[in-house]
Design a protein around this motif. Structure first.
Motif, PDB file in Angstrom:
ATOM      1  N   ILE A 111      14.201 -13.980  62.868  1.00 57.64           N
ATOM      2  CA  ILE A 111      13.449 -13.135  61.934  1.00 57.64           C
ATOM      3  C   ILE A 111      12.644 -13.973  60.949  1.00 57.64           C
ATOM      4  O   ILE A 111      11.731 -13.475  60.307  1.00 57.64           O
ATOM      5  N   HIS A 112      12.977 -15.282  60.855  1.00 60.76           N
ATOM      6  CA  HIS A 112      12.255 -16.190  59.963  1.00 60.76           C
ATOM      7  C   HIS A 112      11.152 -16.949  60.694  1.00 60.76           C
ATOM      8  O   HIS A 112      10.500 -17.799  60.096  1.00 60.76           O
ATOM      9  N   GLY A 113      10.970 -16.659  61.981  1.00 59.27           N
ATOM     10  CA  GLY A 113       9.929 -17.315  62.747  1.00 59.27           C
ATOM     11  C   GLY A 113      10.347 -18.617  63.411  1.00 59.27           C
ATOM     12  O   GLY A 113       9.535 -19.269  64.051  1.00 59.27           O
ATOM     13  N   ASP A 114      11.607 -19.016  63.268  1.00 62.57           N
ATOM     14  CA  ASP A 114      12.096 -20.231  63.915  1.00 62.57           C
ATOM     15  C   ASP A 114      12.361 -19.958  65.390  1.00 62.57           C
ATOM     16  O   ASP A 114      12.608 -18.827  65.801  1.00 62.57           O
ATOM     17  N   SER A 115      12.337 -21.026  66.183  1.00 61.37           N
ATOM     18  CA  SER A 115      12.635 -20.917  67.607  1.00 61.37           C
ATOM     19  C   SER A 115      14.024 -21.489  67.871  1.00 61.37           C
ATOM     20  O   SER A 115      14.375 -22.550  67.354  1.00 61.37           O
ATOM     21  N   VAL A 116      14.837 -20.759  68.651  1.00 64.17           N
ATOM     22  CA  VAL A 116      16.183 -21.218  69.000  1.00 64.17           C
ATOM     23  C   VAL A 116      16.374 -21.130  70.503  1.00 64.17           C
ATOM     24  O   VAL A 116      15.801 -20.276  71.169  1.00 64.17           O
ATOM     25  N   ASN A 117      17.185 -22.044  71.022  1.00 66.38           N
ATOM     26  CA  ASN A 117      17.575 -21.995  72.428  1.00 66.38           C
ATOM     27  C   ASN A 117      18.881 -21.204  72.468  1.00 66.38           C
ATOM     28  O   ASN A 117      19.899 -21.638  71.924  1.00 66.38           O
ATOM     29  N   ILE A 118      18.855 -20.055  73.093  1.00 66.93           N
ATOM     30  CA  ILE A 118      20.019 -19.165  73.081  1.00 66.93           C
ATOM     31  C   ILE A 118      21.235 -19.842  73.700  1.00 66.93           C
ATOM     32  O   ILE A 118      22.347 -19.748  73.176  1.00 66.93           O
ATOM     33  N   ASP A 128      11.455 -14.935  73.608  1.00 65.19           N
ATOM     34  CA  ASP A 128      10.001 -15.079  73.767  1.00 65.19           C
ATOM     35  C   ASP A 128       9.608 -15.968  74.940  1.00 65.19           C
ATOM     36  O   ASP A 128       8.440 -15.987  75.327  1.00 65.19           O
ATOM     37  N   SER A 129      10.569 -16.700  75.529  1.00 67.77           N
ATOM     38  CA  SER A 129      10.236 -17.495  76.717  1.00 67.77           C
ATOM     39  C   SER A 129      11.499 -17.845  77.491  1.00 67.77           C
ATOM     40  O   SER A 129      12.613 -17.810  76.949  1.00 67.77           O
ATOM     41  N   ARG A 130      11.286 -18.176  78.761  1.00 67.25           N
ATOM     42  CA  ARG A 130      12.385 -18.573  79.634  1.00 67.25           C
ATOM     43  C   ARG A 130      11.912 -19.773  80.425  1.00 67.25           C
ATOM     44  O   ARG A 130      10.830 -19.775  81.004  1.00 67.25           O
ATOM     45  N   THR A 131      12.732 -20.827  80.427  1.00 66.74           N
ATOM     46  CA  THR A 131      12.399 -22.036  81.166  1.00 66.74           C
ATOM     47  C   THR A 131      13.455 -22.239  82.241  1.00 66.74           C
ATOM     48  O   THR A 131      14.655 -22.219  81.946  1.00 66.74           O
ATOM     49  N   THR A 132      13.005 -22.427  83.470  1.00 64.08           N
ATOM     50  CA  THR A 132      13.928 -22.665  84.573  1.00 64.08           C
ATOM     51  C   THR A 132      13.647 -24.043  85.142  1.00 64.08           C
ATOM     52  O   THR A 132      12.505 -24.357  85.486  1.00 64.08           O
ATOM     53  N   GLY A 138      21.276 -28.316  90.596  1.00 65.22           N
ATOM     54  CA  GLY A 138      21.173 -26.866  90.625  1.00 65.22           C
ATOM     55  C   GLY A 138      20.036 -26.360  89.758  1.00 65.22           C
ATOM     56  O   GLY A 138      19.126 -27.103  89.394  1.00 65.22           O
ATOM     57  N   ILE A 139      20.103 -25.100  89.456  1.00 64.40           N
ATOM     58  CA  ILE A 139      19.066 -24.440  88.648  1.00 64.40           C
ATOM     59  C   ILE A 139      19.637 -24.158  87.265  1.00 64.40           C
ATOM     60  O   ILE A 139      20.722 -23.607  87.125  1.00 64.40           O
ATOM     61  N   ILE A 140      18.887 -24.553  86.243  1.00 67.63           N
ATOM     62  CA  ILE A 140      19.282 -24.319  84.849  1.00 67.63           C
ATOM     63  C   ILE A 140      18.199 -23.480  84.186  1.00 67.63           C
ATOM     64  O   ILE A 140      17.017 -23.819  84.260  1.00 67.63           O
ATOM     65  N   THR A 141      18.630 -22.388  83.558  1.00 66.76           N
ATOM     66  CA  THR A 141      17.695 -21.514  82.853  1.00 66.76           C
ATOM     67  C   THR A 141      18.000 -21.547  81.366  1.00 66.76           C
ATOM     68  O   THR A 141      19.156 -21.426  80.959  1.00 66.76           O
ATOM     69  N   HIS A 142      16.967 -21.731  80.568  1.00 69.43           N
ATOM     70  CA  HIS A 142      17.086 -21.705  79.107  1.00 69.43           C
ATOM     71  C   HIS A 142      16.210 -20.587  78.583  1.00 69.43           C
ATOM     72  O   HIS A 142      15.069 -20.423  79.004  1.00 69.43           O
TER      73      HIS A 142
END
Length: 154
Positions: free
Chosen positions: A44-51, A24-28, A34-38
């Motif tokens: 499915i339970h509505g929680d947010s996780v950092n892949i 649902d989002s990408r943070t750079t 350097g460059i870090i992308t998260h």
């Protein structure tokens, strides 16, 4: 890099299940290192996780996740078999034969039990070729056996 709205598959450490998550989002972040992308995703339970912080592999298809788990299972089974082989070698001082034959769908032949009656010897069909002392016996179940007798027993 994952697309916003893309569904990816993670293997949950807690539940040991394949879990779908939706990016649902990408943070750079760009800094002197350097460059870090998260990528952040919704479960499915509505929680947010950092892949990236999940620590396990991320799969772009369910088939990839399934294949990965099947490979892990095959490795585990092979390790169990190798361990059993090592135990047999250590305990019995020899290696049991390695069976490289493919498994068939045929059930093993039925072994006679004590309750089985003895075969009716009168119904056994015998043929003898006395010229080379090879004899053939056919059992009631259709099994055929050839055997040699010494000339003095023929």
């Amino acid at each position: 890099m994952y697309k916003i709205g893309q569904v990816v598959w993670l293997i949950s450490e807690a539940s040991k299940q394949i879990e779908p998550v939706k990016v649902d989002s990408r943070t750079t972040v760009e800094n002197e290192n350097g460059i870090i992308t998260h990528h952040h995703a919704e479960t499915i339970h509505g929680d947010s996780v950092n892949i990236e912080k999940q620590g396990g592999p991320v799969f772009e298809s369910l088939q990839e996740a399934k294949a990965h788990l099947m490979d892990l299972a095959a490795e585990m089974v092979n390790a169990l078999a190798e361990n059993a082989d090592k135990k047999a070698r250590a305990s019995f001082q020899e290696s049991p034969p390695r069976d490289e034959k493919k498994v068939t769908d045929r059930p093993p032949p039925e072994a006679p039990t004590r309750a089985d009656p003895a075969p009716d010897t009168e119904s056994l069909e015998t043929t003898a070729d006395l010229s080379d002392e090879v004899h053939m016996v056919e059992l009631p179940d259709g099994t055929k056996a050839r055997f040699h007798l010494p000339p003095d027993l023929s």
